[in-house]
Design a protein around this motif. Structure first.
Motif, PDB file in Angstrom:
ATOM      1  N   GLY A 179       0.819  -1.204   0.000  1.00  8.90           N
ATOM      2  CA  GLY A 179       0.000   0.000   0.000  1.00  8.90           C
ATOM      3  C   GLY A 179       0.854   1.257   0.000  1.00  8.90           C
ATOM      4  O   GLY A 179       2.026   1.225   0.380  1.00  8.90           O
ATOM      5  N   THR A 180       0.275   2.360  -0.460  1.00  9.37           N
ATOM      6  CA  THR A 180       0.927   3.671  -0.388  1.00  9.37           C
ATOM      7  C   THR A 180       0.482   4.344   0.907  1.00  9.37           C
ATOM      8  O   THR A 180      -0.711   4.412   1.192  1.00  9.37           O
ATOM      9  CB  THR A 180       0.543   4.539  -1.591  1.00  9.37           C
ATOM     10  N   ILE A 181       1.426   4.847   1.673  1.00  6.28           N
ATOM     11  CA  ILE A 181       1.146   5.367   3.002  1.00  6.28           C
ATOM     12  C   ILE A 181       0.219   6.590   2.972  1.00  6.28           C
ATOM     13  O   ILE A 181       0.088   7.254   1.944  1.00  6.28           O
ATOM     14  CB  ILE A 181       2.480   5.703   3.736  1.00  6.28           C
ATOM     15  N   PHE A 182      -0.373   6.886   4.092  1.00  7.14           N
ATOM     16  CA  PHE A 182      -1.331   7.989   4.257  1.00  7.14           C
ATOM     17  C   PHE A 182      -0.764   9.321   3.760  1.00  7.14           C
ATOM     18  O   PHE A 182       0.415   9.612   3.921  1.00  7.14           O
ATOM     19  CB  PHE A 182      -1.722   8.106   5.725  1.00  7.14           C
TER      20      PHE A 182
ATOM     21  N   GLY B  78      -4.176  -0.185  -1.749  1.00  7.37           N
ATOM     22  CA  GLY B  78      -4.430   1.058  -2.464  1.00  7.37           C
ATOM     23  C   GLY B  78      -3.499   2.181  -2.022  1.00  7.37           C
ATOM     24  O   GLY B  78      -2.381   1.949  -1.581  1.00  7.37           O
ATOM     25  N   VAL B  79      -4.000   3.412  -2.126  1.00  7.23           N
ATOM     26  CA  VAL B  79      -3.198   4.588  -1.791  1.00  7.23           C
ATOM     27  C   VAL B  79      -3.827   5.328  -0.604  1.00  7.23           C
ATOM     28  O   VAL B  79      -4.949   5.037  -0.200  1.00  7.23           O
ATOM     29  CB  VAL B  79      -3.087   5.546  -2.994  1.00  7.23           C
ATOM     30  N   ASP B  80      -3.031   6.257  -0.039  1.00  5.01           N
ATOM     31  CA  ASP B  80      -3.530   7.081   1.073  1.00  5.01           C
ATOM     32  C   ASP B  80      -4.003   6.209   2.235  1.00  5.01           C
ATOM     33  O   ASP B  80      -5.062   6.434   2.821  1.00  5.01           O
ATOM     34  CB  ASP B  80      -4.673   7.972   0.565  1.00  5.01           C
ATOM     35  N   VAL B  81      -3.197   5.186   2.562  1.00  2.99           N
ATOM     36  CA  VAL B  81      -3.599   4.183   3.552  1.00  2.99           C
ATOM     37  C   VAL B  81      -3.168   4.614   4.960  1.00  2.99           C
ATOM     38  O   VAL B  81      -1.985   4.843   5.222  1.00  2.99           O
ATOM     39  CB  VAL B  81      -2.966   2.805   3.227  1.00  2.99           C
TER      40      VAL B  81
ATOM     41  N   SER C 286       4.807  12.544   4.235  1.00  4.80           N
ATOM     42  CA  SER C 286       4.224  11.294   4.743  1.00  4.80           C
ATOM     43  C   SER C 286       5.195  10.505   5.609  1.00  4.80           C
ATOM     44  O   SER C 286       4.821   9.487   6.187  1.00  4.80           O
ATOM     45  CB  SER C 286       3.754  10.416   3.575  1.00  4.80           C
ATOM     46  N   ILE C 287       6.429  10.965   5.720  1.00  4.17           N
ATOM     47  CA  ILE C 287       7.442  10.240   6.495  1.00  4.17           C
ATOM     48  C   ILE C 287       7.019  10.009   7.950  1.00  4.17           C
ATOM     49  O   ILE C 287       7.232   8.911   8.491  1.00  4.17           O
ATOM     50  CB  ILE C 287       8.806  10.956   6.422  1.00  4.17           C
ATOM     51  N   PRO C 288       6.395  10.984   8.626  1.00  5.19           N
ATOM     52  CA  PRO C 288       5.959  10.725  10.007  1.00  5.19           C
ATOM     53  C   PRO C 288       5.001   9.537  10.127  1.00  5.19           C
ATOM     54  O   PRO C 288       5.035   8.818  11.130  1.00  5.19           O
ATOM     55  CB  PRO C 288       5.266  12.023  10.407  1.00  5.19           C
TER      56      PRO C 288
END
Length: 216
Positions: free
Chosen positions: A92-95, A121-124, A150-152
């Motif tokens: 998944g792509t991170i939040f 998916g994305v924005d997880v 999104s690193i945090p």
């Protein structure tokens, strides 16, 4: 002809690359061989991007070429025969990040190698990743991230997975443009790369080794 396909992809010759791939498919090229050629072409594009010879837009074009060739290969030669998967990757792509080209290309390549992939998916959100890990108990947790903001959330995911003891029997991978940032400090991550080909190789080698150990 095979070497020519690699060069056409690396040079972003979309129509010519797809035409040559169609010819190779018509001649009966092995699906795995075709995928490997595409991976080599993408690896060359990745190196050009890292050296400043091409841009994000060029990566998008290379992704389109690969997707179209993969789709044509599956259409002409059929899906893989049913067999026990080599392992399971949760992806998944991170939040707060909606980039999916790299993720989707990796998923296509992993599935072609007999690996089961669960695509979140994305924005997880971190909570969704953690819930999915509990539910599916994957062999590999693969996270894509392009945006530095999104690193945090990556750090939060690593800490949460460790705290809840969910990394005992699986590997934690990170891929995407943020890997180039020197300040990525997430100790729970086992492997980081912005090289598509390296990511595929790592997953395949690890899963084969793990499966071999389990089959003993």
């Amino acid at each position: 002809m095979k070497e020519k396909l690699i060069e056409l992809i690396a040079d972003l010759k979309l129509d010519e690359a797809e035409e040559l791939a169609d010819n190779l498919i018509g001649q009966g090229i092995d699906v795995q061989d075709l995928y490997d050629l595409v991976m080599e072409g993408l690896a060359k594009i990745g190196k050009k991007y890292e050296s400043g010879e091409c841009y994000i837009a060029d990566l998008i074009v290379s992704g389109m070429i690969a997707k179209n060739i993969f789709a044509a290969a599956n259409l002409e030669q059929g899906s893989r025969s049913a067999e026990k998967p080599l392992g399971t990757v949760l992806f998944g792509t991170i939040f707060d990040d909606i980039h999916d080209i790299g993720k989707d290309l990796m998923i296509d390549a992993l599935e072609n190698r007999g690996i089961c992939v669960i695509d979140l998916g994305v924005d997880v959100k971190v909570s969704k990743f953690v819930e999915a890990v509990r539910l599916h108990q994957p062999d590999i947790i693969a996270v894509s991230c392009v945006m530095t903001n999104s690193i945090p959330y990556l750090q939060e995911l690593g800490n949460t997975l460790e705290t809840e003891n969910l990394l005992k029997s699986c590997r934690f991978l990170l891929g995407g443009a943020v890997v180039n940032q020197d300040y990525i400090k997430i100790p729970q991550i086992d492997f980081m790369t912005n090289n598509f080909y390296e990511g595929i190789q790592y997953c395949e080698v690890y899963l084969k080794k793990k499966k071999g150990e389990l089959d003993k």
